[in-house]
Design a protein around this motif. Structure first.
Motif, PDB file in Angstrom:
ATOM      1  N   CYS A  63       0.829  -1.215   0.000  1.00 42.91           N
ATOM      2  CA  CYS A  63       0.000   0.000   0.000  1.00 42.91           C
ATOM      3  C   CYS A  63       0.856   1.255   0.000  1.00 42.91           C
ATOM      4  CB  CYS A  63      -0.937   0.007   1.212  1.00 42.91           C
ATOM      5  SG  CYS A  63      -2.263  -1.212   1.138  1.00 42.91           S
ATOM      6  N   SER A  96      -8.083   1.314   1.313  1.00 41.66           N
ATOM      7  CA  SER A  96      -9.016   2.070   0.485  1.00 41.66           C
ATOM      8  C   SER A  96      -8.286   3.084  -0.387  1.00 41.66           C
ATOM      9  CB  SER A  96     -10.053   2.771   1.368  1.00 41.66           C
ATOM     10  OG  SER A  96     -10.923   3.567   0.596  1.00 41.66           O
ATOM     11  N   PHE A  99      -6.543   1.215  -3.224  1.00 38.04           N
ATOM     12  CA  PHE A  99      -7.492   0.783  -4.247  1.00 38.04           C
ATOM     13  C   PHE A  99      -7.914   1.947  -5.143  1.00 38.04           C
ATOM     14  CE2 PHE A  99      -8.363  -3.233  -1.970  1.00 38.04           C
ATOM     15  CZ  PHE A  99      -8.496  -4.077  -3.051  1.00 38.04           C
ATOM     16  N   LEU A 108      -9.771  -9.092  -9.491  1.00 40.53           N
ATOM     17  CA  LEU A 108      -9.632  -8.909  -8.040  1.00 40.53           C
ATOM     18  C   LEU A 108     -10.156 -10.130  -7.300  1.00 40.53           C
ATOM     19  CD1 LEU A 108      -9.095  -7.173  -5.487  1.00 40.53           C
ATOM     20  CD2 LEU A 108     -11.410  -6.238  -5.783  1.00 40.53           C
ATOM     21  N   VAL A 110     -10.558 -11.444  -3.172  1.00 40.77           N
ATOM     22  CA  VAL A 110     -10.444 -11.111  -1.760  1.00 40.77           C
ATOM     23  C   VAL A 110     -10.808 -12.351  -0.955  1.00 40.77           C
ATOM     24  CG1 VAL A 110     -11.074  -9.501   0.069  1.00 40.77           C
ATOM     25  CG2 VAL A 110     -11.176  -8.762  -2.318  1.00 40.77           C
ATOM     26  N   HIS A 124     -17.028  -3.054   3.112  1.00 36.26           N
ATOM     27  CA  HIS A 124     -16.953  -3.265   1.677  1.00 36.26           C
ATOM     28  C   HIS A 124     -16.483  -2.028   0.927  1.00 36.26           C
ATOM     29  CE1 HIS A 124     -20.720  -1.023   1.607  1.00 36.26           C
ATOM     30  NE2 HIS A 124     -21.133  -1.817   2.572  1.00 36.26           N
ATOM     31  N   ILE A 127     -12.966  -1.655  -1.158  1.00 29.44           N
ATOM     32  CA  ILE A 127     -12.622  -2.113  -2.510  1.00 29.44           C
ATOM     33  C   ILE A 127     -13.438  -1.403  -3.582  1.00 29.44           C
ATOM     34  CG2 ILE A 127     -11.821  -4.361  -1.730  1.00 29.44           C
ATOM     35  CD1 ILE A 127     -14.435  -5.557  -2.712  1.00 29.44           C
ATOM     36  N   LYS A 128     -14.003  -0.268  -3.239  1.00 34.24           N
ATOM     37  CA  LYS A 128     -14.657   0.540  -4.259  1.00 34.24           C
ATOM     38  C   LYS A 128     -13.604   1.465  -4.863  1.00 34.24           C
ATOM     39  CE  LYS A 128     -18.857   1.873  -3.942  1.00 34.24           C
ATOM     40  NZ  LYS A 128     -20.094   2.573  -3.558  1.00 34.24           N
ATOM     41  N   SER A 138     -14.551 -13.470  -4.415  1.00 35.23           N
ATOM     42  CA  SER A 138     -14.458 -13.111  -3.006  1.00 35.23           C
ATOM     43  C   SER A 138     -15.114 -14.163  -2.118  1.00 35.23           C
ATOM     44  CB  SER A 138     -15.129 -11.758  -2.735  1.00 35.23           C
ATOM     45  OG  SER A 138     -15.083 -11.457  -1.355  1.00 35.23           O
ATOM     46  N   VAL A 148     -20.777  -3.322  -3.649  1.00 36.12           N
ATOM     47  CA  VAL A 148     -19.475  -3.346  -4.308  1.00 36.12           C
ATOM     48  C   VAL A 148     -19.625  -3.413  -5.826  1.00 36.12           C
ATOM     49  CG1 VAL A 148     -17.355  -4.688  -4.606  1.00 36.12           C
ATOM     50  CG2 VAL A 148     -18.345  -4.401  -2.324  1.00 36.12           C
TER      51      VAL A 148
END
Length: 378
Positions: A63, A96, A99, A108, A110, A124, A127-128, A138, A148
């Protein structure tokens, strides 16, 4: 010195060719030259698998790298994460932000932490992002998928095996490019009804041990190539063969068919033939049977039952299936066999027809990853 100078002067296209043929860590090559670093980072950040990384490493390494150097985030095409539940609020915020920078993300996954059942997670929003996913997998969230996925209209492959049917918006999700879905039966029905014009090619259904009613999916019979039924739970239900009968009734032209029994059940005798049913599929080329405990099937000519107690008998059963089902070229059968210690050992045997007509068999004590997931992230 001459060799080092030569490396430093190599053009980017040569560095790229070298990088593409390296099968070990690319990190040392990042320190050779700017060209090597750029090409190594291109490959390192194209497909990122962080499943074996601690949350601390994910946050403080990956990150941090993409937020400090947004050009690295631009290169991320596929990302695999494994997240604890619950996720610390500070970690969620950092994720976040990362992402939000991955504008070119297409695939993707998860995962939840192994050994822990997926739970409803309200985080949630992490992951937007501005990306347009083509494949989404996921096991981490259970009820938040509609939030999502609401604007992810580019999705072709959707895998949400733990999605909760209590959410009410699945029938409003529009996926004009959808070709494959993996979800509980009710979710498959609702998503497919909302996208009735899509000619689905691959479906994996998660269901209890009753016989699934597949009639509502019959409109996909002309296009469906692959179907897997994942049977879950230990409560008594329908027999293995009634599931095969239902599939045969609705999808007789399948090319790839599988049944996966996830939990062990007690010994049961089936007074009928599996092979006679398989012979009725007109186009079947591959078969996968994951039977946690062996269920004896009647032989095609009714001369006795198949009893699998060792590897030789398992191989013979797979070979027998190929012999009687002429369209099949590969069959994988997974059963639990008793060890000398009395413990159960899960064994997979894949038998295949070779070009010369012979049959080969491969045993695998470590089962392959879920085929639907592998299809997404090959």
């Amino acid at each position: 010195m001459t060799t080092m100078a030569s490396l430093l002067s190599l053009p980017p296209e040569i560095c790229s060719s070298i990088i593409d043929n390296v099968n070990t860590s690319l990190a040392p090559l990042c320190r050779v030259s700017h060209s090597f670093r750029d090409q190594a980072q291109r490959k390192m950040y194209h497909s990122v698998d962080l499943r074996d990384c601690s949350m601390r490493l994910v946050v403080q390494s990956w990150c941090l790298a993409v937020t400090r150097s947004p050009h690295l985030a631009d290169r991320v095409w596929a990302l695999i994460l494994q997240l604890p539940n619950p996720l610390e609020p500070k970690d969620a915020e950092i994720l976040s932000r990362a992402f939000a920078l991955c504008v070119n993300l297409k695939r993707l996954a998860v995962h939840h932490v192994p050994g822990c059942a997926p739970e409803d997670n309200s985080q949630h929003w992490i992951i937007k992002g501005p990306f347009h996913l083509e494949c989404f997998f996921s096991t981490y969230f259970s009820m938040a998928y509609t939030v999502v996925l609401d604007h992810q209209t580019h999705i072709r492959v959707l895998s949400v095996p733990y999605a909760s049917s209590s959410a009410t918006s699945y029938d409003k999700l529009e996926f004009p490019n959808l070709t494959a879905i993996d979800a509980p039966l009710d979710i498959v029905r609702r998503v497919s009804e909302a996208n009735a014009a899509r000619p689905l090619e691959r479906i994996q259904i998660h269901h209890d041990r009753s016989t699934p009613d597949l009639s509502s999916l019959s409109r996909f019979a002309p296009t469906l190539k692959a179907l897997t039924i994942v049977r879950e739970g230990t409560l008594p239900g329908s027999t293995f063969l009634t599931v095969v009968d239902e599939v045969l009734k609705v999808f007789p032209r399948l090319q790839h068919f599988g049944i996966h029994e996830k939990e062990r059940q007690g010994f049961a005798t089936v007074h009928d033939s599996l092979i006679q049913r398989l012979q009725q599929f007109t186009s079947l080329t591959t078969l996968s049977l994951h039977l946690c405990r062996w269920v004896p099937f009647l032989e095609p000519r009714g001369t006795g039952f198949w009893s699998i107690q060792n590897r030789r008998q398992l191989r013979e059963f797979g070979t027998r299936i190929l012999a009687f089902c002429t369209t099949l070229w590969k069959a994988t059968v997974v059963v639990q066999l008793a060890r000398s210690s009395g413990e159960q050992e899960e064994i997979a045997c894949t038998v295949s027809k070779e070009r010369d007509g012979s049959v080969s068999a491969i045993f695998d004590d470590e089962l392959e990853e879920d085929s639907f997931y592998a299809m997404i992230f090959d």
